[in-house]
Design an enzyme around this catalytic site. Sequence first.
Site, PDB file in Angstrom:
ATOM      1  N   TYR A 152       0.829  -1.203   0.000  1.00 29.14           N
ATOM      2  CA  TYR A 152       0.000   0.000   0.000  1.00 29.14           C
ATOM      3  C   TYR A 152       0.867   1.259   0.000  1.00 29.14           C
ATOM      4  O   TYR A 152       0.656   2.183  -0.797  1.00 29.14           O
ATOM      5  CB  TYR A 152      -0.911  -0.013   1.226  1.00 29.14           C
ATOM      6  CG  TYR A 152      -1.791   1.200   1.368  1.00 29.14           C
ATOM      7  CD1 TYR A 152      -2.969   1.323   0.635  1.00 29.14           C
ATOM      8  CD2 TYR A 152      -1.454   2.228   2.249  1.00 29.14           C
ATOM      9  CE1 TYR A 152      -3.780   2.440   0.763  1.00 29.14           C
ATOM     10  CE2 TYR A 152      -2.253   3.350   2.382  1.00 29.14           C
ATOM     11  CZ  TYR A 152      -3.416   3.447   1.641  1.00 29.14           C
ATOM     12  OH  TYR A 152      -4.213   4.553   1.767  1.00 29.14           O
ATOM     13  N   SER A 153       1.868   1.287   0.875  1.00 25.11           N
ATOM     14  CA  SER A 153       2.739   2.463   0.945  1.00 25.11           C
ATOM     15  C   SER A 153       3.556   2.626  -0.326  1.00 25.11           C
ATOM     16  O   SER A 153       3.773   3.746  -0.794  1.00 25.11           O
ATOM     17  CB  SER A 153       3.668   2.373   2.161  1.00 25.11           C
ATOM     18  OG  SER A 153       2.968   2.661   3.354  1.00 25.11           O
TER      19      SER A 153
END
Length: 290
Positions: A152-153
Amino acid sequence: MTLSTETSQLAIVTGASSGIGKATAQRLAADGFHVLAGVRKQSDADKIACVNIEPVILDVTDQTHIDNLVARVASDPKKRPLRTLVNNAGVAVNAPIEVLTLDDWRYQFDVSVFGQIALTRALLPALLASKGRIINITSVGGRVAMANFGAYSAAKFAMEAVSDSLRREVEEFGVTVVKVTPGAVSTNLTDSGLATAARITATMTPDQHTRYDELTKAFIAQAEGFARDGVTPEHAAGVISRAVTARKPKTRYTIGTDAALVNRMARIATDRFLDGTLRRQNRKLAKSAR
């Protein structure tokens, strides 16, 4: 601003079936835009359709959907210019990097990076013609990468870079690119993220469970805290509205005090300081989940 059926400009909001996207579509409609609200299912389209909100079926990973939206903008019956594109669609694939498959990574990037780029490229001629505005919804996860948030990051860090590069490429031609960085917001993304995490962690080996079960507990406690204590989607939509309508917008707006704090920490804190801070936070969260 009083809602009117007469609008002079178009706005596109992706991921508008719920949460921040839905609230933003409603807010921009109230601001006087005719909003093309991107949703993936007809049932969601039926729910959001109202004055100044025209739902469009849009999966940002589907080129046909993108082409249809571009054609809709070009053939607007009232010849309204496209004023703004709010890139909000996204997914959350959260699990330890050792556990994530390459298919998990591709899914995260297909929706949250490549889909955003494909849609932005396709609509850029219309935005250049109108000297419009691109609002990219990023995340505190694109400023500080926490354990369990690798995919996600990585996608959000990528969109930080895309946003900066695009801003420096098109600003001189009148198109403004703005990043909006939410912290904890109470949305359905939390539920879908938990469901995805549960699916992935169910595949872990016994050794991986030994290594990562405490981290999984911390992630669940944190996600539940977001749902419980996060700002409302309507609050987030108000910030996005300012980014859309400000005469001289900032390059970044944050949503929530936690996002403002993380944004500052990302600029001044050392890696080792952040490592220790986040490790202690995870231990505290895991303990609270027992």
